[in-house]
Design a protein around this motif. Structure first.
Motif, mmCIF file in Angstrom:
data_model
loop_
_atom_site.group_PDB
_atom_site.id
_atom_site.type_symbol
_atom_site.label_atom_id
_atom_site.label_comp_id
_atom_site.label_asym_id
_atom_site.label_seq_id
_atom_site.Cartn_x
_atom_site.Cartn_y
_atom_site.Cartn_z
ATOM 1 N N SER A 234 1.487 -21.921 -30.890
ATOM 2 C CA SER A 234 2.753 -21.720 -30.189
ATOM 3 C C SER A 234 3.332 -20.385 -30.629
ATOM 4 O O SER A 234 3.351 -20.079 -31.830
ATOM 5 N N SER A 235 3.801 -19.598 -29.688
ATOM 6 C CA SER A 235 4.373 -18.299 -30.042
ATOM 7 C C SER A 235 5.589 -18.462 -30.935
ATOM 8 O O SER A 235 5.903 -17.587 -31.758
ATOM 9 N N GLU A 236 6.272 -19.584 -30.806
ATOM 10 C CA GLU A 236 7.472 -19.817 -31.613
ATOM 11 C C GLU A 236 7.139 -20.063 -33.083
ATOM 12 O O GLU A 236 7.999 -19.875 -33.950
ATOM 13 N N ASN A 237 5.907 -20.476 -33.353
ATOM 14 C CA ASN A 237 5.524 -20.786 -34.730
ATOM 15 C C ASN A 237 4.836 -19.627 -35.444
ATOM 16 O O ASN A 237 4.464 -19.743 -36.613
ATOM 17 N N VAL A 238 4.630 -18.522 -34.732
ATOM 18 C CA VAL A 238 4.022 -17.345 -35.353
ATOM 19 C C VAL A 238 5.083 -16.641 -36.189
ATOM 20 O O VAL A 238 6.093 -16.166 -35.660
ATOM 21 N N ASN A 239 4.863 -16.591 -37.508
ATOM 22 C CA ASN A 239 5.893 -16.016 -38.378
ATOM 23 C C ASN A 239 5.489 -14.687 -39.004
ATOM 24 O O ASN A 239 6.081 -14.251 -39.987
ATOM 25 N N SER A 240 4.449 -14.040 -38.440
ATOM 26 C CA SER A 240 4.052 -12.725 -38.940
ATOM 27 C C SER A 240 5.175 -11.724 -38.720
ATOM 28 O O SER A 240 5.848 -11.740 -37.685
ATOM 29 N N GLY A 355 -21.893 -15.344 -21.004
ATOM 30 C CA GLY A 355 -21.239 -16.545 -20.492
ATOM 31 C C GLY A 355 -19.740 -16.589 -20.658
ATOM 32 O O GLY A 355 -19.133 -17.625 -20.353
ATOM 33 N N THR A 356 -19.109 -15.508 -21.123
ATOM 34 C CA THR A 356 -17.676 -15.590 -21.387
ATOM 35 C C THR A 356 -16.858 -15.813 -20.116
ATOM 36 O O THR A 356 -15.775 -16.395 -20.174
ATOM 37 N N SER A 357 -17.373 -15.374 -18.965
ATOM 38 C CA SER A 357 -16.617 -15.585 -17.720
ATOM 39 C C SER A 357 -16.633 -17.049 -17.284
ATOM 40 O O SER A 357 -15.840 -17.448 -16.428
ATOM 41 N N THR A 358 -17.529 -17.859 -17.846
ATOM 42 C CA THR A 358 -17.468 -19.305 -17.616
ATOM 43 C C THR A 358 -16.308 -19.899 -18.410
ATOM 44 O O THR A 358 -15.654 -20.837 -17.957
ATOM 45 N N TYR A 359 -16.057 -19.344 -19.581
ATOM 46 C CA TYR A 359 -14.968 -19.833 -20.426
ATOM 47 C C TYR A 359 -13.610 -19.314 -19.964
ATOM 48 O O TYR A 359 -12.633 -20.053 -19.933
ATOM 49 N N ILE A 360 -13.550 -18.026 -19.626
ATOM 50 C CA ILE A 360 -12.274 -17.409 -19.261
ATOM 51 C C ILE A 360 -12.218 -17.117 -17.773
ATOM 52 O O ILE A 360 -13.065 -16.400 -17.238
ATOM 53 N N ASP A 361 -11.227 -17.693 -17.129
ATOM 54 C CA ASP A 361 -10.874 -17.352 -15.751
ATOM 55 C C ASP A 361 -9.843 -16.225 -15.843
ATOM 56 O O ASP A 361 -8.711 -16.449 -16.251
ATOM 57 N N HIS A 362 -10.260 -15.016 -15.495
ATOM 58 C CA HIS A 362 -9.450 -13.828 -15.752
ATOM 59 C C HIS A 362 -8.032 -13.954 -15.206
ATOM 60 O O HIS A 362 -7.817 -14.347 -14.070
ATOM 61 N N ASN A 363 -7.094 -13.639 -16.071
ATOM 62 C CA ASN A 363 -5.664 -13.603 -15.758
ATOM 63 C C ASN A 363 -5.048 -14.997 -15.615
ATOM 64 O O ASN A 363 -3.872 -15.122 -15.274
ATOM 65 N N LEU A 384 -0.337 -7.051 -23.393
ATOM 66 C CA LEU A 384 0.060 -8.428 -23.695
ATOM 67 C C LEU A 384 1.116 -8.503 -24.799
ATOM 68 O O LEU A 384 1.895 -9.463 -24.850
ATOM 69 N N SER A 385 1.147 -7.503 -25.664
ATOM 70 C CA SER A 385 2.133 -7.528 -26.748
ATOM 71 C C SER A 385 3.564 -7.542 -26.220
ATOM 72 O O SER A 385 4.474 -8.072 -26.878
ATOM 73 N N GLY A 386 3.774 -6.991 -25.057
ATOM 74 C CA GLY A 386 5.114 -6.964 -24.474
ATOM 75 C C GLY A 386 5.355 -8.045 -23.447
ATOM 76 O O GLY A 386 6.367 -8.017 -22.732
ATOM 77 N N LYS A 387 4.439 -9.000 -23.339
ATOM 78 C CA LYS A 387 4.523 -10.058 -22.320
ATOM 79 C C LYS A 387 4.449 -11.426 -22.988
ATOM 80 O O LYS A 387 3.434 -12.119 -22.916
ATOM 81 N N LYS A 388 5.518 -11.823 -23.641
ATOM 82 C CA LYS A 388 5.524 -13.093 -24.360
ATOM 83 C C LYS A 388 5.263 -14.270 -23.437
ATOM 84 O O LYS A 388 4.442 -15.149 -23.735
ATOM 85 N N LYS A 389 5.913 -14.328 -22.307
ATOM 86 C CA LYS A 389 5.722 -15.443 -21.370
ATOM 87 C C LYS A 389 4.309 -15.453 -20.815
ATOM 88 O O LYS A 389 3.731 -16.524 -20.592
ATOM 89 N N LYS A 390 3.744 -14.271 -20.602
ATOM 90 C CA LYS A 390 2.366 -14.180 -20.125
ATOM 91 C C LYS A 390 1.411 -14.747 -21.176
ATOM 92 O O LYS A 390 0.498 -15.520 -20.845
ATOM 93 N N ARG A 391 1.623 -14.395 -22.432
ATOM 94 C CA ARG A 391 0.773 -14.913 -23.504
ATOM 95 C C ARG A 391 0.875 -16.429 -23.586
ATOM 96 O O ARG A 391 -0.134 -17.134 -23.746
ATOM 97 N N GLU A 392 2.076 -16.948 -23.484
ATOM 98 C CA GLU A 392 2.263 -18.397 -23.551
ATOM 99 C C GLU A 392 1.570 -19.097 -22.392
ATOM 100 O O GLU A 392 0.963 -20.161 -22.574
ATOM 101 N N ALA A 393 1.650 -18.514 -21.196
ATOM 102 C CA ALA A 393 1.004 -19.121 -20.025
ATOM 103 C C ALA A 393 -0.512 -19.098 -20.166
ATOM 104 O O ALA A 393 -1.198 -20.090 -19.858
ATOM 105 N N LEU A 394 -1.058 -17.963 -20.645
ATOM 106 C CA LEU A 394 -2.511 -17.871 -20.858
ATOM 107 C C LEU A 394 -2.977 -18.896 -21.887
ATOM 108 O O LEU A 394 -4.004 -19.560 -21.698
ATOM 109 N N GLY A 395 -2.221 -19.014 -22.982
ATOM 110 C CA GLY A 395 -2.590 -19.963 -24.026
ATOM 111 C C GLY A 395 -2.548 -21.402 -23.558
ATOM 112 O O GLY A 395 -3.426 -22.202 -23.879
#
Length: 443
Positions: A234-240, A355-363, A384-395
């Protein structure tokens, strides 16, 4: 009367009963142990690995068999002095003896990297069905080895410095390259004879049918270590304190550490404040030394942190405390490290290889970038560093798709169905029974 089918596994690594019986994830319980813990309940399972001292061991879960190389001590000595790499010798007679002793209904070879595939002609002659699981495809790895480093670099770079327990004299990287080329030639020759393949990606399905167009392919996904299912990013739990990228890789030329190092340099030059942590290698690793020589002044000075080998619990904590995950390999099939990050629900960037494109559906479940392109990698990280909501949606989407893909029950059912289909088909001598061939979509 025991009605269980008798299955004989050949595995690149040992699977011991303790790793199956223990409920604790001690970092040594790999995906093969997890799979064995599922399959052994419904089969009479026998597992073969190479070890020069261990003897046959029967447990309540399965029976371990060991192939003991002849003249092992002498071969180890030759490798230490002269660089002789084949410490196992020819294990074919030993493999034949185990097969005769067990008399299995089916033989399952996990991976084509080692010499276990040499037993395929023997099995075919005796009408013992053999299933080959594709892990890394050495024939392609051999081609991609020079994607990171030129042939001249490979000839002149010292892979080992000498004077150590593993090497008396210095050895060049060309020694490793020659080993891979030899294994690739063996793989291309013997997999043409393999009647059944198991795999996880569209890419390895294509490769299987290239080796043998008449072969039957079964889609069997991989089960991961339990800890990755239990935790969730969760992005909220990242404390770096700074923006953190995580990568886990091995000490190999084709895993893309040189690309990561260059991307780190480019990001440093752009004024981006961040930290890129890499687990699995350390400063002394030859892939680090190779990247330093290749990049010269472009090797990063501050933002790159090498963590070395970490146990599963510590590795998971590091991943959960990062803002995104990156896989920069020149070639992969179904990379465990990427699968683990996706099951955790991390936003992932990976090179569009194998085979990574089997695992990842781009975007949608992650971002795909070109292989070997440090600029594309650095740019995607910065984006992606400036797109918090995008990162959360991808995750979130990565976790949803991965939990389904790596379901233990689903993988067990697929593998057992493949076993039954192959055995029944072998009885009829006409191939798999009608209607038993699995429907394969996206892999």
């Amino acid at each position: 009367m025991n009605s269980k089918i008798k299955v004989l596994w050949f595995t690149n690594v040992e699977v011991n009963p303790q790793s199956v019986s223990s409920a604790l994830n001690d970092g040594g319980r790999g995906w093969l142990s997890t799979l064995a813990s599922q399959v052994c309940q419904e089969t009479d399972l026998h597992i073969v690995a190479v070890h020069h001292r261990k003897k046959k061991l029967k447990s309540e879960y399965f029976t371990n068999h060991y192939l003991s190389p002849k003249y092992y001590i002498l071969r180890r000595l030759l490798k230490w002095i002269l660089g002789e790499w084949n410490v196992e010798g020819d294990l074919t007679p030993a493999m034949q003896r185990v097969i005769e002793e067990v008399n299995p209904d089916l033989v399952h070879i996990h991976g084509s990297e080692k010499q276990f595939i040499k037993i395929i002609p023997y099995l075919n002659e005796r009408s013992i069905p053999v299933l080959v699981s594709l892990q890394g495809v050495v024939s392609v790895i051999a081609k991609k080895f020079t994607a990171a480093y030129s042939e001249r670099f490979i000839r002149t770079f010292w892979h080992e410095g000498g004077g150590s327990k593993s090497s008396l004299f210095p050895k060049r990287l060309s020694t490793v390259y020659k080993q891979i080329v030899v294994r690739a030639e063996r793989e291309e020759r013997l997999l043409k004879m393999a009647p059944y393949f198991a795999g996880r990606t569209f890419w390895d399905r294509s490769i299987a049918h290239l080796f043998n167009p008449q072969a039957v392919y079964f889609h069997v996904d991989r089960i991961l270590k339990p800890i990755y299912y239990e935790r969730c990013w969760s992005s909220e739990n990242v404390n770096s304190q700074v923006y953190t990228i995580h990568t886990t890789l091995s000490n190999s030329a084709y895993k893309g550490f040189d690309v990561i190092a260059e991307a780190v340099y480019l990001l440093e030059q752009s004024g981006f404040t961040f930290q890129w942590r890499v687990a699995g290698i350390a400063e002394r690793s030859w892939s680090v030394r190779a990247a330093k020589r290749k990049l010269g002044k472009k090797y990063p000075k501050h933002a790159l942190v090498l963590l070395g080998h970490l146990r599963a619990e510590e590795l998971t904590e590091r991943m959960l405390n990062a803002h995104q995950y990156v896989s920069a390999s020149y070639i992969e099939n179904s990379p465990n490290n990427l699968a683990e990050a996706m099951v955790l629900g991390m936003p992932c960037i990976a090179t569009d290889v194998g085979g990574t494109s089997t695992y990842i559906d781009h975007n949608r479940t992650g971002m795909l970038i070109p292989s070997g392109d440090a600029y594309a990698l650095a740019g995607c990280v910065r984006y992606l560093s400036g797109k918090k909501k995008k990162r959360e949606a991808l995750g979130k989407q990565a976790r949803l798709s991965s939990l389904k893909r790596h379901s233990g029950e689903r993988a067990k059912t697929a593998l057992l169905n493949a076993y039954r289909s192959i055995i029944e088909g072998n009885k009829d001598k006409t191939g798999p029974t009608s209607g038993s061939k699995p429907v394969i979509t996206n892999g």
